[in-house]
Design an enzyme around this catalytic site. Structure first.
Site, PDB file in Angstrom:
ATOM      1  N   GLU A 150      32.933  46.839  35.487  1.00 11.16           N
ATOM      2  CA  GLU A 150      31.363  47.299  35.453  1.00 11.16           C
ATOM      3  C   GLU A 150      31.181  48.939  35.361  1.00 11.16           C
ATOM      4  O   GLU A 150      29.843  49.729  35.445  1.00 11.16           O
ATOM      5  CB  GLU A 150      30.606  46.985  36.496  1.00 11.16           C
ATOM      6  CG  GLU A 150      30.605  47.416  37.911  1.00 11.16           C
ATOM      7  CD  GLU A 150      31.468  46.388  38.674  1.00 11.16           C
ATOM      8  OE1 GLU A 150      31.882  46.031  39.703  1.00 11.16           O
ATOM      9  OE2 GLU A 150      32.515  45.378  37.957  1.00 11.16           O
ATOM     10  N   HIS A 153      26.885  39.867  32.562  1.00  7.68           N
ATOM     11  CA  HIS A 153      27.121  39.798  34.443  1.00  7.68           C
ATOM     12  C   HIS A 153      27.744  41.636  34.272  1.00  7.68           C
ATOM     13  O   HIS A 153      27.222  42.029  35.396  1.00  7.68           O
ATOM     14  CB  HIS A 153      28.744  39.130  34.243  1.00  7.68           C
ATOM     15  CG  HIS A 153      29.253  39.710  35.613  1.00  7.68           C
ATOM     16  ND1 HIS A 153      29.130  38.307  36.903  1.00  7.68           N
ATOM     17  CD2 HIS A 153      30.294  40.605  36.324  1.00  7.68           C
ATOM     18  CE1 HIS A 153      29.179  39.228  37.600  1.00  7.68           C
ATOM     19  NE2 HIS A 153      29.877  39.814  37.715  1.00  7.68           N
ATOM     20  N   GLU A 154      28.193  41.914  33.642  1.00 12.45           N
ATOM     21  CA  GLU A 154      28.535  43.786  33.840  1.00 12.45           C
ATOM     22  C   GLU A 154      27.451  44.561  33.721  1.00 12.45           C
ATOM     23  O   GLU A 154      27.159  45.557  34.106  1.00 12.45           O
ATOM     24  CB  GLU A 154      29.559  44.150  32.467  1.00 12.45           C
ATOM     25  CG  GLU A 154      30.779  43.158  32.496  1.00 12.45           C
ATOM     26  CD  GLU A 154      31.528  43.287  33.952  1.00 12.45           C
ATOM     27  OE1 GLU A 154      31.415  43.906  35.163  1.00 12.45           O
ATOM     28  OE2 GLU A 154      32.597  42.214  33.970  1.00 12.45           O
ATOM     29  N   HIS A 214      25.925  44.517  37.081  1.00 11.56           N
ATOM     30  CA  HIS A 214      26.116  45.442  38.105  1.00 11.56           C
ATOM     31  C   HIS A 214      25.276  46.820  37.682  1.00 11.56           C
ATOM     32  O   HIS A 214      25.324  47.249  39.119  1.00 11.56           O
ATOM     33  CB  HIS A 214      27.644  45.336  37.731  1.00 11.56           C
ATOM     34  CG  HIS A 214      28.467  44.841  38.439  1.00 11.56           C
ATOM     35  ND1 HIS A 214      28.399  43.862  39.631  1.00 11.56           N
ATOM     36  CD2 HIS A 214      29.614  43.424  37.725  1.00 11.56           C
ATOM     37  CE1 HIS A 214      29.323  43.427  40.051  1.00 11.56           C
ATOM     38  NE2 HIS A 214      29.499  42.890  39.086  1.00 11.56           N
ATOM     39  N   GLU A 249      29.312  40.889  44.067  1.00  6.42           N
ATOM     40  CA  GLU A 249      29.919  39.673  43.238  1.00  6.42           C
ATOM     41  C   GLU A 249      29.068  38.790  43.224  1.00  6.42           C
ATOM     42  O   GLU A 249      28.265  38.055  41.790  1.00  6.42           O
ATOM     43  CB  GLU A 249      31.397  39.319  42.752  1.00  6.42           C
ATOM     44  CG  GLU A 249      31.726  40.622  42.933  1.00  6.42           C
ATOM     45  CD  GLU A 249      31.464  41.128  41.326  1.00  6.42           C
ATOM     46  OE1 GLU A 249      30.705  40.350  40.370  1.00  6.42           O
ATOM     47  OE2 GLU A 249      32.844  42.095  40.537  1.00  6.42           O
ATOM     48  N   ASP A 301      43.421  42.861  46.420  1.00 10.38           N
ATOM     49  CA  ASP A 301      44.183  41.619  45.463  1.00 10.38           C
ATOM     50  C   ASP A 301      44.344  40.564  45.685  1.00 10.38           C
ATOM     51  O   ASP A 301      43.316  39.525  45.179  1.00 10.38           O
ATOM     52  CB  ASP A 301      45.365  42.800  44.314  1.00 10.38           C
ATOM     53  CG  ASP A 301      44.616  43.934  43.748  1.00 10.38           C
ATOM     54  OD1 ASP A 301      43.260  44.146  43.667  1.00 10.38           O
ATOM     55  OD2 ASP A 301      45.909  44.411  43.250  1.00 10.38           O
ATOM     56  N   TYR A 312      32.146  35.553  44.142  1.00 12.00           N
ATOM     57  CA  TYR A 312      31.237  35.443  43.114  1.00 12.00           C
ATOM     58  C   TYR A 312      29.984  33.705  43.434  1.00 12.00           C
ATOM     59  O   TYR A 312      28.904  34.135  43.015  1.00 12.00           O
ATOM     60  CB  TYR A 312      31.920  35.465  41.657  1.00 12.00           C
ATOM     61  CG  TYR A 312      32.975  36.502  41.340  1.00 12.00           C
ATOM     62  CD1 TYR A 312      32.311  37.022  40.498  1.00 12.00           C
ATOM     63  CD2 TYR A 312      33.432  36.522  42.319  1.00 12.00           C
ATOM     64  CE1 TYR A 312      33.386  38.306  39.874  1.00 12.00           C
ATOM     65  CE2 TYR A 312      34.643  37.808  41.567  1.00 12.00           C
ATOM     66  CZ  TYR A 312      33.529  38.748  40.664  1.00 12.00           C
ATOM     67  OH  TYR A 312      34.490  39.880  40.447  1.00 12.00           O
TER      68      TYR A 312
END
Length: 592
Positions: A269, A293-294, A297, A316, A373, A381
């Site tokens: 995003e 979705h992006e 953001h 998220e 990560d 989410y």
């Protein structure tokens, strides 16, 4: 605890962090603006130049910055050289660059060049759709420190400007206002709104562009641009719909770029220049939800930001909720409901896997000593989405829309933690929902929102009767419905997988999400003749989400050597975070 070297002695000092993944101590001072001067060296694969940090106020004493494999040449203030020390590196957080300010200053000029930057992907021409090399960045969650020495925590929001020297045949884009070519040929970018450092973004390559609306433009390699422009033609309408739901768009433009296939995510995003994977260019506009979705953001994540990765769900979970509100407004309740139901199916599988591995499924928990990560999953989410939806259902949509408006207005251009959110809910909504099981409990609390429809009930029932010979009609199913149906099926043997292909035409599908499911089923079933297709898919797709299921299926089928060979063969092409995710699955149990 970190260790640092002074002369020949090694000393141990505890480091107290406000962010478990940053050395930044904001009591020392906070960055207001960063000026970047970069030479983008495609042949040497490095950025060379200067980062000038301007603080909110002048100060003396130490200033701790984050860095990762940066080669520091000098540090200066407005008067002259400034002493600095570089600590022994931590495998997760990187290296602390401590600047020793002996005189009051609010400006530091750091000359350096990048090394093996984890936040940059350097692609040869053969790895692109064109004829020239390409470089792209991915700074979330903690890779911005590999591009420049920064207070690399979302708590330290900054504006930035950048002046780039790039090869004359290539085009540069950044998460900033459109670049302006100066008289000396360098390209100048300005980001006037304060952003968290992970939203610093860069891409340089052979690019073309198409305007899609007065505030929207798509960039892509020439071979991809027309298909990309068609796929995302609705973006201006999507932006207008989002504004109706969440208030005025704060970033002037919503431009985006479709990147080469090695990009590890569905989308990123980056404000003013969202990054997208080419796997979304499916030719049927079936995957535009990722773009929604992006875009969402822009309000939830970029405007109101999580304070650090321990509170990632604030970015998220809210954004999945916002994305589905946009889809509902544009395409109807059924589409949003189906997306939520499919999300719940994925969430249940992820929770089971993380529970088996001993990993947390709480929305917020200590991540000290954990690599962000490795903590990435669908939990923030989809469980976060369910929490936000549970709040909406507790007070009603009208009241919740008023809450959203107040939430965004109150915390715009700020980075907040979960407790701040909890306090705000208590103040604005009262005790309408017990948040503790959602935030700190494992799994999904009882009474969580349920999403279903007559169509989904039919598909679930149809999948449950597979062993009775019930088969779907492909021409009556959307892509989302196919994915939902596939998620409801039992584990299939080779004959059943062939029958599934006959019913849905998965083997020849051009939709990357369906291809991923097909190849995962084929791998788990030891389907003869599909190894070459698996090699081709893993060798041309870089999106982590689509590759992990294939590796998991190979592990479940006790074909670890094949899975390991696939990862090794694509080590240079894939992003480091993708390699890390795939490698983790090599040691998992076959039931994962």
């Amino acid at each position: 605890e970190m260790r640092f070297v002074t002369g020949v002695q090694t000393c141990a000092l505890p480091i107290l962090r406000i962010d478990p993944h940053s050395y930044a101590d904001l009591d020392q001072g906070t960055t207001r603006h960063v000026e970047l001067e970069w030479v983008v060296d495609m042949e040497a694969r490095r950025l060379t130049g200067v980062a000038t940090l301007t603080l909110h106020a002048a100060g003396t004493g130490p200033l701790d910055l984050d860095s990762s494999d940066l080669h520091i040449e000098s540090v200066e203030d407005d008067v002259g050289p400034v002493q600095w020390t570089s600590d022994v590196s931590d495998d997760i957080v990187g290296t602390r660059l401590r600047v020793h300010r002996e005189r009051p200053t609010d400006t530091l000029r750091i000359r350096y060049h990048t090394g093996d930057a984890s936040g940059l992907m350097w692609l040869e021409a053969a790895q692109t759709s064109g004829t020239t090399p390409f470089v792209l960045s991915q700074c979330q969650p903690i890779q911005a420190r590999s591009l420049a020495p920064l207070q690399d925590t979302p708590r330290a929001r900054m504006t930035y400007s950048a002046t780039l020297t790039v090869p004359p045949s290539l085009t540069a884009v950044m998460s900033a206002a459109p670049g302006v070519v100066q008289a000396d040929g360098r390209v100048r970018f300005e980001m006037p709104q304060p952003i968290p450092p992970y939203l610093l973004a860069l891409a340089v390559g052979e690019l073309d562009s198409r305007d899609l609306g007065p505030r929207t433009r798509v960039f892509a390699e020439p071979a991809v641009i027309e298909a990309a422009a068609w796929e995302f033609a609705d973006v201006e309408r999507m932006l207008e719909t989002a504004e109706e739901l969440f208030g005025p768009y704060a970033w002037e433009r919503f431009d985006f770029i479709v990147l080469p296939a090695s990009f590890p995510l569905g989308g990123m995003e980056n404000p003013r220049m969202t990054f997208l994977t080419p796997t979304l260019v499916a030719g049927d506009r079936s995957l535009v939800g990722v773009l929604a979705h992006e875009l969402a953001h822009s309000w939830t994540g970029n405007l109101v930001t999580n304070a650090d990765n321990e509170h990632f769900w604030l970015n998220e979970g809210w954004t999945v909720y916002a994305e589905r509100r946009i889809l509902e407004a544009l395409y109807g309740t059924e589409r949003a409901t189906q997306a939520a139901a499919l999300g719940r199916q994925h969430l249940d599988g992820v929770i089971a896997s993380r529970h088996a591995a001993g990993d947390s499924t709480a929305l917020t928990y200590s991540q000290t000593g954990l690599h962000p990560d490795d903590e990435f999953s669908q939990v923030p989410y989809e469980k976060g989405f369910l929490l936000v939806t549970a709040l909406e259902q507790a007070v009603g949509r009208d009241a919740f829309d008023a809450f959203i408006a107040s939430y965004i207005q109150t915390f715009r251009f700020q980075s907040i933690d979960t407790q701040t959110f909890v306090d705000f809910v208590a103040d604005k909504l009262g005790p309408v929902l017990d948040l503790d099981p959602w935030l700190h409990g494992q799994g999904v609390p009882e009474g969580a929102p349920v999403f279903t429809s007559e169509r989904l009930v039919q598909l679930h029932d149809l999948a449950g009767r597979w062993n009775e010979g019930a088969r779907p009609a492909s021409d009556e199913m959307s892509v989302t419905e196919k994915l939902y149906y596939l998620s409801c099926l039992p584990v299939l043997g080779a004959d059943d997988v062939e029958a599934l292909d006959e019913a849905l035409g998965l083997r020849l599908s051009k939709n990357a999400e369906l291809r991923s499911v097909w190849l995962s089923c084929a791998a788990r079933a030891h389907l003869a003749g599909e190894d070459d297709a698996i090699r081709d898919f893993v060798g041309t797709v870089g999106r982590t989400k689509l590759l992990v299921p294939i590796v998991r299926s190979l592990v479940a089928a006790e074909r670890r050597p094949f899975a390991s060979a696939l990862i090794d063969a694509n080590q240079e092409r894939l992003h480091g975070s993708t390699v890390r995710s795939l490698t983790r699955w090599l040691g998992t149990a076959s039931s994962a």
